[in-house]
Design an enzyme around this catalytic site. Sequence first.
Site, PDB file in Angstrom:
ATOM      1  N   ASP A 244      -4.630   3.032   0.534  1.00  0.00           N
ATOM      2  CA  ASP A 244      -3.592   3.765   0.928  1.00  0.00           C
ATOM      3  C   ASP A 244      -2.889   4.071  -0.215  1.00  0.00           C
ATOM      4  O   ASP A 244      -2.105   4.981  -0.274  1.00  0.00           O
ATOM      5  CB  ASP A 244      -2.891   3.059   2.139  1.00  0.00           C
ATOM      6  CG  ASP A 244      -3.608   3.416   3.470  1.00  0.00           C
ATOM      7  OD1 ASP A 244      -3.970   4.646   3.588  1.00  0.00           O
ATOM      8  OD2 ASP A 244      -3.557   2.661   4.193  1.00  0.00           O
TER       9      ASP A 244
ATOM     10  N   GLU B 108       0.676  -1.230  -0.085  1.00  0.00           N
ATOM     11  CA  GLU B 108      -0.109  -0.128   0.158  1.00  0.00           C
ATOM     12  C   GLU B 108       0.776   1.363   0.061  1.00  0.00           C
ATOM     13  O   GLU B 108       0.406   2.474   0.053  1.00  0.00           O
ATOM     14  CB  GLU B 108      -0.904   0.050   1.166  1.00  0.00           C
ATOM     15  CG  GLU B 108      -0.357  -0.270   2.452  1.00  0.00           C
ATOM     16  CD  GLU B 108      -1.374  -0.478   3.567  1.00  0.00           C
ATOM     17  OE1 GLU B 108      -2.518   0.059   3.392  1.00  0.00           O
ATOM     18  OE2 GLU B 108      -0.911  -1.028   4.676  1.00  0.00           O
TER      19      GLU B 108
HETATM   20  C1  PEP Z   1      -5.872  -0.318   2.304  1.00  0.00           C
HETATM   21  O1  PEP Z   1      -5.232   0.600   2.536  1.00  0.00           O
HETATM   22  O2  PEP Z   1      -6.506  -0.368   1.119  1.00  0.00           O
HETATM   23  C2  PEP Z   1      -6.732  -1.337   3.429  1.00  0.00           C
HETATM   24  C3  PEP Z   1      -7.438  -2.135   2.957  1.00  0.00           C
HETATM   25  O3  PEP Z   1      -6.464  -0.804   4.632  1.00  0.00           O
HETATM   26  P1  PEP Z   1      -7.030   0.167   5.282  1.00  0.00           P
HETATM   27  O4  PEP Z   1      -8.299   0.719   4.453  1.00  0.00           O
HETATM   28  O5  PEP Z   1      -7.487  -0.359   6.804  1.00  0.00           O
HETATM   29  O6  PEP Z   1      -6.015   1.111   5.749  1.00  0.00           O
HETATM   30 MG    MG Z   2      -4.340   0.693   4.742  1.00  0.00          MG
END
Ligand code: PEP
Ligand code: MG
Length: 573
Positions: free
Chosen positions: A458, A434
């Site tokens: 992210d 990410e």
């Molecule tokens: C992301 O970043 O795509 C993810 C799945 O994690 P979160 O939304 O919890 O940051």
């Molecule tokens: Mg994330």
Amino acid sequence: MMRGIAVSPGIAIGRVFLKTEQNLDFAEKTVTSAEKELARLAVALKQAESELKELIVNIGQKLGHEEAEIFESHLMLIDDPELIEPIKEKIKDEKINAEAAIAQTINFFSQMFAELDDEYIKAREADIKDVGKRLIRILSGQGKSTTELEENTVVVAIDLSPSDTAQLDTAKVLGFVTQEGSRTSHTAIMARSLGIPAVVGVGKELSVSIKQGRLVSGQTIIVDGNGGQVFINPDFETEHEYQQKREKYQQEQERLKKYKNKEALSKDGKKVEVCGNIGNIRDIESILEHGGQGIGLFRTEFLYMDRDTLPSEKEQFKVYRQVAEKMDGKPVVIRTLDIGGDKELPCLDLPKEMNPFLGYRAIRICLDQPDIFKTQLKAILAASNYGNIKIMYPMVSSVDEVKSANRILWECKKELAKEGKGYSQDLEVGIMVEVPAAVMEADIIAQEVDFFSIGTNDLIQYTIAVDRVNEKVAQMYTPYHPAVLKLIKKTIDSAHQAGIWVGMCGEAAADELLLPFLLGVGLDEFSMGAVSILRIKELLSKWTVEEAAEVSKRVLKLHSPDGIEDYLLKVAR
Ligand code: PEP
Ligand code: MG
């Protein structure tokens, strides 16, 4: 029209049934014999126990074990000295009748809980109130409230206690609307497991409408459990519009049902996995109901939030074990603590930062405070004996971080072995991809792990340098940005060259337009919220890998997000 939180999907058009609080009249009295009141209380507790046991059996048969658990917790409450002792003390010290002692004690707890802004605690508050009402009802000699419902009823209430909901003839209920409540409130949970559309948390407007006589039983009401809207006395056009929406939704649900127990296959038979994202144990049921083939992301943050102390290894183990067992051998990817950014953690008391998304968060905290990390890793390892658990590190930006995390994991394994506790020998370890740096280093990082899961939520913000929670730049935040799509392709290519699999657990995995692109670049696993699973399985079956690869090739030649979106819209099936 009122707006609330859509907690159970679907559209209901029916007649309002106002479920008002059962009036529990009792007078506060001073008594001469505390013993006599204590004896009355004991009899009421016995009676409540037998009522609850009966409910547990009935609800268990009607709705399943999960729902009956609510009443198991009530059963525990009437046996809990922390609740019952203060009631007894009040009777003894203040010489008041049992009803008043119960009401005052419940009020005390309720006010204490109300000051905490925590969904979980709020649900527990509802449990305590429900138990209190039951006891007072029994003591006042009032019978159980059974409500005769007409067909096609939409139950409207300030709040519904589990007991209220349990006593409704749900075969006649088309929808629920409540003033209070959240995604995890009992009404929401119950509605989801019954498959009844529900909107909760519509706010004060509801009680004001009742008071002013604008909302009465018998009126026509529309509940949009997809969009969170509620219409009372809708005009002809609105009703007609929602009848059509309802029909379309129902047809779609019917059509999609056939994918529930099917594998996720492309048109030419390539197997991929479609899994679900969860934030707590309760989400699992919905994932399974929607044909999820595993858990692609378990966000464990909830275990740490809204509390003053960190969760112990034992406490975490219990949760992870339960998740593994409920998934019964299907894969469960448990993500280690991903805190910081927009997720705060009072029990860690982290200082405010200028750039929280770029700051002290996730794996950075875990590597800096290995005690916290080890507690979680050991809990996950110990639970891996009970199912198909995988571990995933979030926010990785370099191979060194992965090596350090794996070293700590190895230490945990050694410690567990010393403690005589086992763990699964073939437990897979992966990372969230990410951060763009992790994509650029993906070939190197792939040597250290068993899988990747792309976190587009992210990845998009870090790639385009656009804050995911800042509305001012929201129009720039898009998965169709060519740079994001190239990074996704690069991640998948690097992983496959190293012989490991790649999933995606960001919102983009459920993006219908993006599906041919993702299939085309070879994504192995898609993980998303429960309600998208069946539709994505269906869409997958409409594309051959070759057709999808053609789409991704074309997409990768385009250079504007809008152009890419237009093209994807044009080829969408
Ligand atoms: C992301 O970043 O795509 C993810 C799945 O994690 P979160 O939304 O919890 O940051
Ligand atoms: Mg994330």
